[in-house]
Scaffold this motif. Structure first.
Motif, PDB file in Angstrom:
ATOM      1  N   GLY B 109       0.872  -1.155   0.147  1.00 37.98           N
ATOM      2  CA  GLY B 109      -0.165  -0.017   0.051  1.00 37.98           C
ATOM      3  C   GLY B 109       0.655   1.287   0.083  1.00 37.98           C
ATOM      4  N   SER B 110       1.977   1.223  -0.665  1.00 38.99           N
ATOM      5  CA  SER B 110       2.930   2.408  -0.617  1.00 38.99           C
ATOM      6  C   SER B 110       3.365   2.888  -2.123  1.00 38.99           C
ATOM      7  CB  SER B 110       4.178   2.151   0.278  1.00 38.99           C
ATOM      8  OG  SER B 110       3.704   1.868   1.597  1.00 38.99           O
ATOM      9  N   ARG B 111       3.741   4.010  -2.240  1.00 33.82           N
ATOM     10  CA  ARG B 111       4.540   4.501  -3.478  1.00 33.82           C
ATOM     11  C   ARG B 111       6.104   4.443  -3.105  1.00 33.82           C
ATOM     12  NH1 ARG B 111       2.056   7.920  -6.812  1.00 33.82           N
ATOM     13  NH2 ARG B 111       3.914   7.526  -8.012  1.00 33.82           N
ATOM     14  N   TYR B 112       6.326   4.703  -2.046  1.00 38.40           N
ATOM     15  CA  TYR B 112       7.942   4.923  -1.602  1.00 38.40           C
ATOM     16  C   TYR B 112       8.223   4.140  -0.471  1.00 38.40           C
ATOM     17  CZ  TYR B 112       6.688   9.637  -3.788  1.00 38.40           C
ATOM     18  OH  TYR B 112       6.248  10.536  -4.564  1.00 38.40           O
ATOM     19  N   ALA B 113       9.618   3.672  -0.194  1.00 36.06           N
ATOM     20  CA  ALA B 113       9.890   3.005   0.990  1.00 36.06           C
ATOM     21  C   ALA B 113      11.386   3.454   1.369  1.00 36.06           C
ATOM     22  CB  ALA B 113       9.766   1.371   0.570  1.00 36.06           C
ATOM     23  N   LEU B 114      11.546   3.468   2.717  1.00 38.18           N
ATOM     24  CA  LEU B 114      12.911   3.498   3.342  1.00 38.18           C
ATOM     25  C   LEU B 114      13.481   2.295   3.492  1.00 38.18           C
ATOM     26  CD1 LEU B 114      12.004   6.200   6.125  1.00 38.18           C
ATOM     27  CD2 LEU B 114      13.049   6.479   4.083  1.00 38.18           C
ATOM     28  N   ALA B 115      14.911   2.192   3.141  1.00 37.84           N
ATOM     29  CA  ALA B 115      15.542   0.973   3.348  1.00 37.84           C
ATOM     30  C   ALA B 115      16.074   1.018   4.742  1.00 37.84           C
ATOM     31  CB  ALA B 115      16.557   0.972   2.497  1.00 37.84           C
ATOM     32  N   ILE B 116      15.988   0.199   5.680  1.00 38.30           N
ATOM     33  CA  ILE B 116      16.151   0.424   7.211  1.00 38.30           C
ATOM     34  C   ILE B 116      16.594  -1.019   7.741  1.00 38.30           C
ATOM     35  CG2 ILE B 116      14.327   1.973   7.688  1.00 38.30           C
ATOM     36  CD1 ILE B 116      12.753  -0.377   9.130  1.00 38.30           C
ATOM     37  N   LYS B 117      17.582  -0.799   8.816  1.00 43.57           N
ATOM     38  CA  LYS B 117      17.912  -1.964   9.640  1.00 43.57           C
ATOM     39  C   LYS B 117      17.736  -1.608  10.999  1.00 43.57           C
ATOM     40  CE  LYS B 117      22.731  -1.391   9.342  1.00 43.57           C
ATOM     41  NZ  LYS B 117      24.045  -1.755   9.054  1.00 43.57           N
ATOM     42  N   ASN B 118      18.143  -2.804  11.883  1.00 48.70           N
ATOM     43  CA  ASN B 118      18.173  -2.308  13.319  1.00 48.70           C
ATOM     44  C   ASN B 118      16.852  -1.668  13.812  1.00 48.70           C
ATOM     45  OD1 ASN B 118      20.625  -3.623  13.675  1.00 48.70           O
ATOM     46  ND2 ASN B 118      21.720  -1.581  13.567  1.00 48.70           N
ATOM     47  N   LEU B 119      15.469  -2.314  13.360  1.00 48.67           N
ATOM     48  CA  LEU B 119      14.491  -1.671  13.813  1.00 48.67           C
ATOM     49  C   LEU B 119      14.371  -2.194  15.327  1.00 48.67           C
ATOM     50  CD1 LEU B 119      11.751  -0.317  13.211  1.00 48.67           C
ATOM     51  CD2 LEU B 119      10.920  -2.609  12.449  1.00 48.67           C
TER      52      LEU B 119
END
Lengths: 290, 190
Positions: B109-119
């Motif tokens: 359900g998104s157009r963009y996304a952040l690349a993350i780790k250590n959430l």
């Protein structure tokens, strides 16, 4: 009748309802903005006032638009055609790198028989194709938050060329009392214009609001330039290719990569697209489908 | 314990809650598994305040150089997000070149996304008045003035007074943080 009294002329009362409805026709016709290219549309109320202003400023003149996602060009021609205002340019040319915008101008002009307006696909990084005998130009360019106005200067340069460095120009750029970068841009743009043989004839501060979700309160001003007497075209128009001018054109580390936005042809311009919806049918009294 | 975010460093602030009809708790659990399986997760979002190319990527490159780590600081809120939970199948850092999203990663359900780790969950207060917008058309505006109304996320620079120590101004409570990693933010499509 709701009337608007123009601040540009003592005798200009305008039927506001008719003007808003005319601008509504134009807005309905515009393609959706591409934010990645800084296509950010002015709000409709400000478009009414801006169109009236531009029509009066360019009355009886040949006017070039260096980019025009807002469709102020069409508004100006349409308000005049519908006799909501009784003044306007004699000729309007829109130069834009987005074929959807050029197509929208052309289609609207054809439907409404606006004979004085035309559109041409043109990327302002390329040499200006001419003609260079316009009396005035209008541009609302990428505002240059991350490049100290370099992107504004490119559009301004094309506008100056369109007038053969001998006319007038209206530049619409950010103007916010709380932020530093618009002040730097305003200063740099005015310096560039003066170095090009123009002076600031009028500045109308903090006028317009935009459909800008990351800066909803940011406004823009009108900066009106005029050529000094005897000012001359410095030479033939050249392609802009200096990496230093382009490095942050659409924002920090975001140089231009696209020459043209091409339009995908379709038969349902201005209508809901068939891929947006599906139809679920009513059942009739016999429980069967129509 | 609050991460060390020094004056002059950057952070990406975001309000988070239900997204694409999925609760935040379920999203966190799913994203942790993605990080375990793929080494990173894609945290979906929308809106132009954190546009991947014009905002997040140049912001992240700049501030990662300064601090080494760029934190995503998230404030939980009650929200209803009705976007259909359609899984994105492709991602692109620039909108021109696209590649398949690993099967272990689900952005919905998104157009963009952040690349993350250590959430991880955390618990500290953030003084938005001690930040300013770091990039874009609102660059320089005070963070607490900027984050209002429909603006619910921002690329921020921490002012000289610091941002996580006690202050008199109103604060927002950060309950979830992550580290933003290259390519920082991407376009996604189904």
């Amino acid at each position: 009748m709701f009337l608007y009294h123009s601040d540009m002329a003592e005798d200009a009362d305008i039927d506001l309802r008719a003007a808003f409805n005319a601008i509504s026709d134009v807005v309905q016709n515009r393609p959706r903005p591409l934010r990645v290219f800084d296509q950010i549309y002015m709000k409709a109320g400000d478009m009414v006032l801006q169109s009236e202003l531009v029509a009066r400023w360019a009355n009886g003149k040949k006017l070039a638009f260096i980019g025009d996602g807002d469709a102020i060009s069409v508004c100006v021609a349409y308000l005049h055609k519908r006799e909501i205002i009784n003044y306007g340019p004699t000729e309007i040319a829109v130069f834009d790198f987005d074929e959807r915008i050029c197509g929208a101008v052309t289609r609207f002009a054809d439907n409404e028989r606006l004979d004085q307006i035309r559109a041409e696909l043109y990327n302002c990084l390329d040499a200006f194709p001419g003609p260079t005998d316009f009396d005035c130009f209008y541009t609302n360019p990428p505002w240059g938050a991350s490049n100290d106005g370099e992107s504004v200067k490119v559009f301004l340069q094309r506008g100056l060329e369109a007038t053969g460095y001998a006319g007038e120009g209206m530049v619409v750029i950010a103007d916010d009392p709380d932020l530093d970068w618009p002040k730097r841009v305003l200063s740099n743009v005015q310096t560039f214009a003066m170095q090009s043989g123009f002076f600031v004839q009028r500045m109308m501060p903090q006028l317009h609001y935009y459909h800008l979700d990351d800066a909803p309160n940011l406004r823009s001003c009108n900066l009106i330039f005029k050529a000094l007497p005897g000012n001359r075209l410095p030479g033939p128009s050249q392609r802009v290719s200096d990496p230093a001018r382009l490095a942050h054109f659409y924002g920090r580390d975001n140089p231009p990569r696209v020459r043209y936005v091409r339009e995908k042809e379709r038969l349902d311009y201005g209508k809901a697209h068939e891929d947006e919806y599906s139809l679920e049918l009513l059942e009739d009294s016999h429980g069967t489908h129509h | 314990m609050a991460p060390i975010i020094r004056p002059g460093e950057g952070l990406l602030y975001m309000k988070v809650g239900t997204h694409a009809q999925e609760t935040l708790e379920d999203i966190i659990e799913r994203k942790r598994k993605e990080i375990e399986n793929a080494g990173f997760a894609l945290w979906g979002y929308g809106g132009n305040t954190c546009h991947p190319v014009s905002m997040v990527q140049p912001f992240a490159r700049n501030f990662e150089r300064k601090a080494g780590v760029l934190y995503l600081c998230m404030q939980q809120m009650n929200s209803k997000h009705f976007a259909p939970p359609i899984r994105a199948t492709e991602m692109s850092p620039d909108g021109f070149t696209w590649e398949k999203i690993p099967l272990a990663i689900n952005v919905k359900g998104s157009r963009y996304a952040l690349a993350i780790k250590n959430l991880r969950q955390d618990d500290f207060d953030l003084a938005l008045a001690r930040t300013k917008v770091a990039i874009g058309n609102s660059m320089g505006r005070i963070g607490s003035q900027y984050v209002a109304g429909r603006v619910d996320k921002a690329c921020l620079e921490v002012s000289d007074e610091g941002v996580t120590q006690p202050h008199d101004e109103p604060v927002v409570h950060i309950g979830l943080i992550a580290e933003i990693v290259s390519p920082y933010a991407v376009f996604v499509r189904d």
